[in-house]
Structures are given as structure tokens and as C-alpha cells.
Design a protein around this motif. Structure first.
Motif, PDB file in Angstrom:
ATOM      1  N   GLU A 187      -3.380  59.542  59.673  1.00 52.38           N
ATOM      2  CA  GLU A 187      -3.073  61.207  58.838  1.00 52.38           C
ATOM      3  C   GLU A 187      -2.702  61.906  60.194  1.00 52.38           C
ATOM      4  OE1 GLU A 187      -2.426  64.766  56.793  1.00 52.38           O
ATOM      5  OE2 GLU A 187      -2.651  63.317  56.176  1.00 52.38           O
ATOM      6  N   TYR A 188      -3.600  62.052  61.242  1.00 50.51           N
ATOM      7  CA  TYR A 188      -3.341  63.115  62.578  1.00 50.51           C
ATOM      8  C   TYR A 188      -2.843  62.193  63.606  1.00 50.51           C
ATOM      9  CZ  TYR A 188      -5.998  66.098  58.940  1.00 50.51           C
ATOM     10  OH  TYR A 188      -5.694  66.886  58.991  1.00 50.51           O
ATOM     11  N   GLU A 197      -4.257  62.764  70.487  1.00 50.30           N
ATOM     12  CA  GLU A 197      -3.860  63.640  71.436  1.00 50.30           C
ATOM     13  C   GLU A 197      -4.279  65.166  71.595  1.00 50.30           C
ATOM     14  OE1 GLU A 197      -1.659  61.199  70.778  1.00 50.30           O
ATOM     15  OE2 GLU A 197      -2.082  59.988  72.066  1.00 50.30           O
ATOM     16  N   PHE A 198      -3.928  65.886  71.830  1.00 44.93           N
ATOM     17  CA  PHE A 198      -4.484  67.292  72.057  1.00 44.93           C
ATOM     18  C   PHE A 198      -3.666  67.965  71.104  1.00 44.93           C
ATOM     19  CE2 PHE A 198      -3.868  72.112  73.394  1.00 44.93           C
ATOM     20  CZ  PHE A 198      -5.464  71.878  73.126  1.00 44.93           C
ATOM     21  N   ASN A 199      -2.414  67.943  70.612  1.00 40.21           N
ATOM     22  CA  ASN A 199      -1.229  68.498  69.865  1.00 40.21           C
ATOM     23  C   ASN A 199      -2.003  67.724  68.093  1.00 40.21           C
ATOM     24  OD1 ASN A 199      -0.093  66.375  70.168  1.00 40.21           O
ATOM     25  ND2 ASN A 199       1.455  66.789  68.646  1.00 40.21           N
ATOM     26  N   MET A 204      -6.155  68.783  63.225  1.00 43.12           N
ATOM     27  CA  MET A 204      -7.344  68.851  62.806  1.00 43.12           C
ATOM     28  C   MET A 204      -7.913  70.569  61.909  1.00 43.12           C
ATOM     29  SD  MET A 204      -9.058  65.801  63.927  1.00 43.12           S
ATOM     30  CE  MET A 204      -8.222  63.991  63.960  1.00 43.12           C
ATOM     31  N   PHE A 205      -7.663  71.248  62.954  1.00 40.06           N
ATOM     32  CA  PHE A 205      -8.192  73.139  62.745  1.00 40.06           C
ATOM     33  C   PHE A 205      -7.682  73.267  62.429  1.00 40.06           C
ATOM     34  CE2 PHE A 205     -10.421  72.021  67.671  1.00 40.06           C
ATOM     35  CZ  PHE A 205     -11.219  72.232  67.383  1.00 40.06           C
ATOM     36  N   ASP A 211     -14.677  72.710  62.434  1.00 47.03           N
ATOM     37  CA  ASP A 211     -14.810  73.479  62.963  1.00 47.03           C
ATOM     38  C   ASP A 211     -14.931  74.014  64.313  1.00 47.03           C
ATOM     39  OD1 ASP A 211     -14.884  77.092  61.919  1.00 47.03           O
ATOM     40  OD2 ASP A 211     -17.471  75.915  62.088  1.00 47.03           O
ATOM     41  N   LEU A 212     -13.664  75.245  65.160  1.00 48.77           N
ATOM     42  CA  LEU A 212     -14.499  75.346  66.538  1.00 48.77           C
ATOM     43  C   LEU A 212     -15.177  75.643  66.145  1.00 48.77           C
ATOM     44  CD1 LEU A 212     -12.973  75.910  69.184  1.00 48.77           C
ATOM     45  CD2 LEU A 212     -12.093  78.222  68.838  1.00 48.77           C
TER      46      LEU A 212
END
Length: 371
Positions: A187-188, A197-199, A204-205, A211-212
Motif C-alpha cells: 500500500e505505501y 521513504e519519508f513521503n 501513513m499518518f 498516530d504521531l
């Protein structure tokens, strides 16, 4: 799947303020989300309604402010490009930090289609409110998301591997199976690099998968842990099975095992293969029992294009489960099927003479009954 970021910042504020100020009726039980009747008559009810109205007004004003910021041309609606900018921003849309787009076009189109209720090609204020209420905006600061990413990237290579992702979910109290981990990576991992990677982490957030605040608690729990920057993409914990998604991860595992004088055990499977799932637990036990002499990795032939290529061409696997044991860089044992006894016996044969070989077998061969 973890459900999180369920309410916007203003919704949370509303709940907290209303809960604090509602009168407590006889018996001491609060009645959140509604005005409680009390023996004092209308006085408390009027006061409470005024507080609720005040908070509702503040919430509406905050939503209007966010909407006007997103509506950069001031025409009273948010077009597709403006929607992209606000969705890719942090601080609830206040901080436009990104120099290049990271939200995939197909994701943007899905959001536009879902929330553009009247299908006029733009997002009006009522439609924007629903986007906020559904938690699609990233409410944290960019620095917070970067710190979270770096904390999960325990290897310090600038990406998050499947093992690191699994460790995160486990620490958050939501351990996932290998099959579920494949679903998440499919999915990601948009570019099918085998890494997040960061993007992709930000997605996911946005999708409320993680959750952060929960990740920040995870960061607190792991604070002080040694972290060194490296260009290696595979984090293979000793005594465990590492799930791989790329050729580079396999090559690193092979090199590392050979350098440490250990066998490399490659467990190949398909996500829908029942016998493969049945062999998972015995394989896990062997990985732990033989942790001083073996390194274990697993790949699913249907996870992405890289694993498909390894499965079909590099290792020419025709049936699953499949086990291939490497010593140095040479194949010393192969097996198809679920016999844990055969597998352990093959591993022990390849380790003959090794002083670290466990004295006892986990799965000794079953002796035939006497005639």
C-alpha cells in the motif's frame, strides 16, 4: 489496523472544554456531550449552553481561517491544486514546507472524488469541513514527523525497512503478521524500492494508520538507544526472521552471513499459501535456537516486482514453502514442503563440526514404529 487521529484539534478542544464545564448532577456522574439536568434548574443549563456556543464559534472561525488559507486565489472554493497543497502541508495546513509533491495523483483524485459531493470540480467550505473532521490534514509539525521518521529508522540509512516497521507496530501494541506487513508495504511503498521513504511515511499518518503522539511515546521509550548512520537497508535482528522486499536486502544478508561465518536460510513463500503459514512458527523457533550459527530471511514471491523476479528467475522457485540454505555464497541445502524435521536436519548437516551447534534438536526425526 490502528485507528488514530480521529478528531481534529478543534474537535478535541471542544470535547475537553465541554467535559470540564458541564455541571455534575447528584451522584457525581458527568453527562458529557449533552446538558445535564440539575436541581438548580435553568441557571446551570444556560451557562453551559453559552460555553458550548462559544467553543462552537471558535471552532467555526478556525475552520474558516484554514479554508481561506487553502483558497489561495480567494475565489471562495478550493481547486485540485490548492487541495494538494493543503493536504501536503503540516500544522493542519498552516505550514507549506514541501518543495515537491509527495501525495500520489491517484490518492488526490480519490479524495477529490469522495469529498466533492456536488461534483463541480472544487471543494466548498462545507466539503472542506468534512475533510478536516475526517482527519485528513497533518496536524503535527514537520520537525515532529521528521523526528518520528528518524526514530523508526533505527539503522540510520534514511529509509524504513519492513523489520523496522514491524518493530514500530509491535512497540505501539499492534504487532502485525508477515502477511499483514506485506499488505502495508504494498500500500505505501509506492516506488517498490522495498523501503518506506519519508513521503511514504507521511501517507501513513494521513491515512491514520499510525498516530504521531503514539510514535512520540515510542520515541521516548527508545530514547538513548544507539543509532549509527549506515547505507545498509536490512536490519536483521539476531534470532529472528527478517522480511525482505528487494534484491539489495538479500545481497546484504548473504554478505553479512558469509562474513560472520553463519549460514543464511532463505524462506520463500506466497501470502496465500497455507503450508507456508504452518511452517512459520517452527522456522521462528529454529531461528532463535540457532541464532549463533544462522541468519534467517523471508520473502514473499507476490509482494512486489523485485520479489517476483527473485522468486521466479534468481531462485527459480516452483513450489512453496521453499527453503534454501547458503554457506558462504554456495547453496548447501534445499527443501520444498513443510517438514520441520528435514529442515533442521539439513541445517545441522551444513553446520557439522561447528562448535556452536546446539547439542539437542528441536525436532528430532520421528522413529518408525517397530515391525
Amino acid at each position: 489496523q490502528t485507528s488514530c487521529l480521529q478528531f481534529s484539534t478543534m474537535q478535541s478542544l471542544l470535547k475537553r472544554q465541554v467535559h470540564r464545564t458541564l455541571p455534575v448532577p447528584f451522584g457525581g456522574r458527568r453527562c458529557p456531550n449533552k446538558v445535564c439536568r440539575s436541581t438548580n434548574g435553568t441557571q446551570n443549563g444556560v451557562a453551559t449552553k453559552a460555553i458550548i456556543d462559544e467553543v462552537d464559534t471558535a471552532k467555526l472561525q478556525e475552520l474558516e481561517r484554514r479554508f481561506k488559507m487553502a483558497d489561495s486565489d480567494g475565489n471562495g472554493s478550493i481547486d485540485r491544486n490548492e487541495l494538494r497543497i493543503v493536504l501536503e502541508s503540516t500544522d493542519g495546513g498552516d505550514a507549506v514546507m514541501f518543495t515537491e509533491h509527495w501525495l500520489p495523483d491517484e490518492e488526490l483524485d480519490l479524495i477529490m472524488d469522495k469529498y466533492d459531493k456536488d461534483k463541480n470540480g472544487v471543494i466548498d467550505f462545507e466539503e472542506f469541513k468534512q475533510i478536516v473532521y475526517d482527519g485528513l490534514l497533518l496536524d503535527g509539525k514537520l520537525s515532529e514527523y521528521e523526528a518520528a521518521f528518524n526514530a523508526v529508522d533505527s539503522s540510520g540509512n534514511g529509509t524504513i525497512g519492513a523489520t523496522e516497521l514491524a518493530q514500530l507496530f509491535s512497540m505501539l501494541g499492534n504487532p502485525v503478521s508477515f502477511e499483514k506487513l506485506v499488505d502495508i508495504m504494498q500500500e505505501y511503498d509506492k516506488d517498490e524500492s522495498g523501503q518506506i521513504e519519508f513521503n511514504e511515511f507521511l501517507l501513513m499518518f494521513r491515512d491514520q494508520l499510525i498516530d504521531l503522539k503514539a510514535v512520540q511515546e515510542y520515541m521516548g521509550a527508545t530514547k538513548g538507544a544507539a543509532r549509527q548512520s549506515t547505507d545498509k537497508v536490512l536490519d536483521a535482528p539476531e534470532g529472528d526472521i527478517a522480511l525482505i522486499f528487494s534484491e539489495k536486502e538479500f545481497d546484504e544478508a548473504l554478505e553479512g552471513a558469509a562474513a560472520s561465518g553463519k549460514l543464511l536460510v532463505l524462506f520463500s513463500a506466497l501470502t496465500w499459501c497455507r503450508p507456508c503459514k504452518g511452517l512459520q512458527r517452527p522456522a521462528q523457533k529454529m531461528a532463535d535456537a540457532y541464532k549463533d550459527t544462522t541468519v534467517w530471511i523471508k520473502l514473499f514471491g507476490n509482494a512486489n516486482e523485485q520479489t517476483k523476479n527473485m522468486f521466479k528467475n534468481r531462485f527459480q522457485i516452483r513450489s512453496t514453502p521453499s527453503l534454501i540454505v547458503f554457506k558462504g555464497k554456495e547453496i548447501v541445502y534445499t527443501q520444498t514442503g513443510t517438514s520441520k524435521e528435514k529442515l533442521e536436519n539439513g541445517i545441522r548437516a551444513a553446520l557439522a563440526g561447528n562448535s556452536k551447534l546446539p547439542a539437542e534438536m528441536l525436532y528430532p526425526p520421528v522413529e518408525a514404529p517397530p515391525a
